[in-house]
Design a protein around this motif. Structure first.
Motif, short mmCIF file in Angstrom:
data_model
loop_
_atom_site.label_atom_id
_atom_site.label_comp_id
_atom_site.label_asym_id
_atom_site.label_seq_id
_atom_site.Cartn_x
_atom_site.Cartn_y
_atom_site.Cartn_z
N MET A 1 -1.87 32.58 -45.42
CA MET A 1 -1.34 33.96 -45.99
C MET A 1 -0.38 33.44 -47.21
O MET A 1 0.66 32.49 -47.14
N SER A 2 -0.67 33.81 -48.44
CA SER A 2 0.20 33.98 -49.62
C SER A 2 1.47 34.77 -49.14
O SER A 2 1.69 35.44 -48.53
N ALA A 3 2.62 34.10 -49.85
CA ALA A 3 3.85 34.68 -49.79
C ALA A 3 4.67 35.04 -51.08
O ALA A 3 4.46 34.39 -52.11
N ILE A 4 5.05 36.11 -51.05
CA ILE A 4 5.43 36.99 -52.41
C ILE A 4 7.11 36.90 -52.18
O ILE A 4 7.54 37.40 -51.18
N LEU A 5 7.84 36.46 -53.12
CA LEU A 5 9.33 36.75 -53.19
C LEU A 5 9.53 37.83 -54.17
O LEU A 5 9.04 37.79 -55.28
N VAL A 6 10.27 38.89 -53.76
CA VAL A 6 10.76 39.74 -54.61
C VAL A 6 12.17 39.79 -54.35
O VAL A 6 12.89 40.08 -53.56
N ILE A 7 12.89 39.68 -55.92
CA ILE A 7 14.07 39.64 -56.00
C ILE A 7 14.58 41.01 -56.73
O ILE A 7 14.14 41.25 -57.94
N ASP A 8 14.93 41.97 -56.03
CA ASP A 8 15.18 43.46 -56.67
C ASP A 8 16.25 44.15 -55.85
O ASP A 8 16.03 44.09 -54.65
N ASP A 9 17.45 44.62 -56.49
CA ASP A 9 18.24 45.27 -55.70
C ASP A 9 18.02 46.70 -55.29
O ASP A 9 18.69 47.38 -54.73
N ASP A 10 16.87 47.23 -55.70
CA ASP A 10 16.51 48.90 -55.52
C ASP A 10 15.83 48.79 -54.38
O ASP A 10 14.68 48.25 -54.44
N PRO A 11 16.21 49.44 -53.34
CA PRO A 11 15.60 49.43 -52.20
C PRO A 11 13.95 50.09 -51.94
O PRO A 11 13.33 49.71 -51.43
N VAL A 12 13.99 51.06 -53.04
CA VAL A 12 12.99 51.86 -52.99
C VAL A 12 11.76 51.20 -53.70
O VAL A 12 10.82 50.91 -53.08
N ALA A 13 12.10 50.45 -54.91
CA ALA A 13 11.27 49.45 -55.15
C ALA A 13 10.56 48.41 -54.70
O ALA A 13 9.57 48.09 -54.31
N ALA A 14 11.56 47.91 -53.72
CA ALA A 14 11.23 46.56 -52.76
C ALA A 14 10.34 47.25 -51.59
O ALA A 14 9.52 46.51 -51.28
N LYS A 15 10.63 48.45 -51.30
CA LYS A 15 9.93 48.98 -50.02
C LYS A 15 8.24 49.27 -50.55
O LYS A 15 7.31 48.90 -50.01
N LEU A 16 8.30 49.72 -51.94
CA LEU A 16 6.87 50.00 -52.64
C LEU A 16 6.42 48.68 -52.81
O LEU A 16 5.08 48.57 -52.23
N LEU A 17 6.88 47.60 -53.10
CA LEU A 17 6.15 46.27 -53.11
C LEU A 17 5.76 45.87 -51.94
O LEU A 17 4.75 45.25 -51.78
N LEU A 41 14.43 30.85 -53.36
CA LEU A 41 13.71 29.83 -54.23
C LEU A 41 13.87 28.43 -53.86
O LEU A 41 12.91 27.94 -54.11
N GLU A 42 14.98 28.28 -53.63
CA GLU A 42 15.40 26.76 -53.17
C GLU A 42 14.49 26.37 -51.90
O GLU A 42 14.03 25.10 -51.79
N ALA A 43 14.10 27.40 -51.13
CA ALA A 43 13.15 27.04 -49.86
C ALA A 43 11.89 26.82 -50.23
O ALA A 43 11.07 25.78 -49.64
N GLY A 44 11.46 27.10 -51.54
CA GLY A 44 10.12 26.91 -51.91
C GLY A 44 8.68 27.09 -51.28
O GLY A 44 7.97 26.62 -51.41
N ASP A 45 8.98 28.23 -50.51
CA ASP A 45 7.60 28.46 -49.74
C ASP A 45 7.19 29.88 -50.25
O ASP A 45 6.57 30.64 -49.57
N HIS A 46 6.98 30.23 -51.47
CA HIS A 46 6.47 31.35 -52.13
C HIS A 46 5.37 30.97 -53.08
O HIS A 46 5.45 29.94 -53.72
#
Length: 119
Positions: A1-17, A41-46
């Motif tokens: 499974m591919s993993a996406i990291l989203v860095i966004d403080d907008d909860p609506v945009a984050a939920k849509l993503l 990012l430091e975890a490096g698993d995205h």
């Protein structure tokens, strides 16, 4: 499974993503501020990063520079922002982003960009 990291403080945009990527088999991790974004990012698993530029506690530009210069990671990055100025797109490329999308955005188009970048 591919993993996406989203860095966004907008909860609506984050939920849509999350609703866009999760049904397509992606794990979606959300970071709502710079500190949690850096830790993720430091975890490096995205496999890709979707990054907002305007965060409540700082700048996505700093995150992008941290990713490229300090961590030395080549993780695909799509900048997602409400800012539509041309110089922002050029700056994103200059700082090492692989794509630039403005809000409001087409979830289908963003998904296609991420799929293209993650192969």
């Amino acid at each position: 499974m591919s993993a996406i990291l989203v860095i966004d403080d907008d909860p609506v945009a984050a939920k849509l993503l999350e609703l866009t990527f999760h049904p397509k088999g992606y794990r979606v991790d959300i970071a709502r501020d710079m500190a949690s974004g850096r830790r993720a990012l430091e975890a490096g698993d995205h496999d890709a990063l979707i990054l907002d530029i305007f965060l409540s506690d700082g700048s996505g530009w700093d995150i992008l520079k941290y990713l490229r210069l300090e961590l030395g990671l080549t993780l695909p990055v799509i900048v997602l922002t409400g800012h539509r100025q041309e110089d922002f797109a050029a700056r994103a490329t200059e700082f090492g982003a692989n794509g630039y999308v403005t809000k409001p955005f087409s979830p289908r188009d963003l998904l296609a960009q991420v799929e293209h970048l993650t192969g």
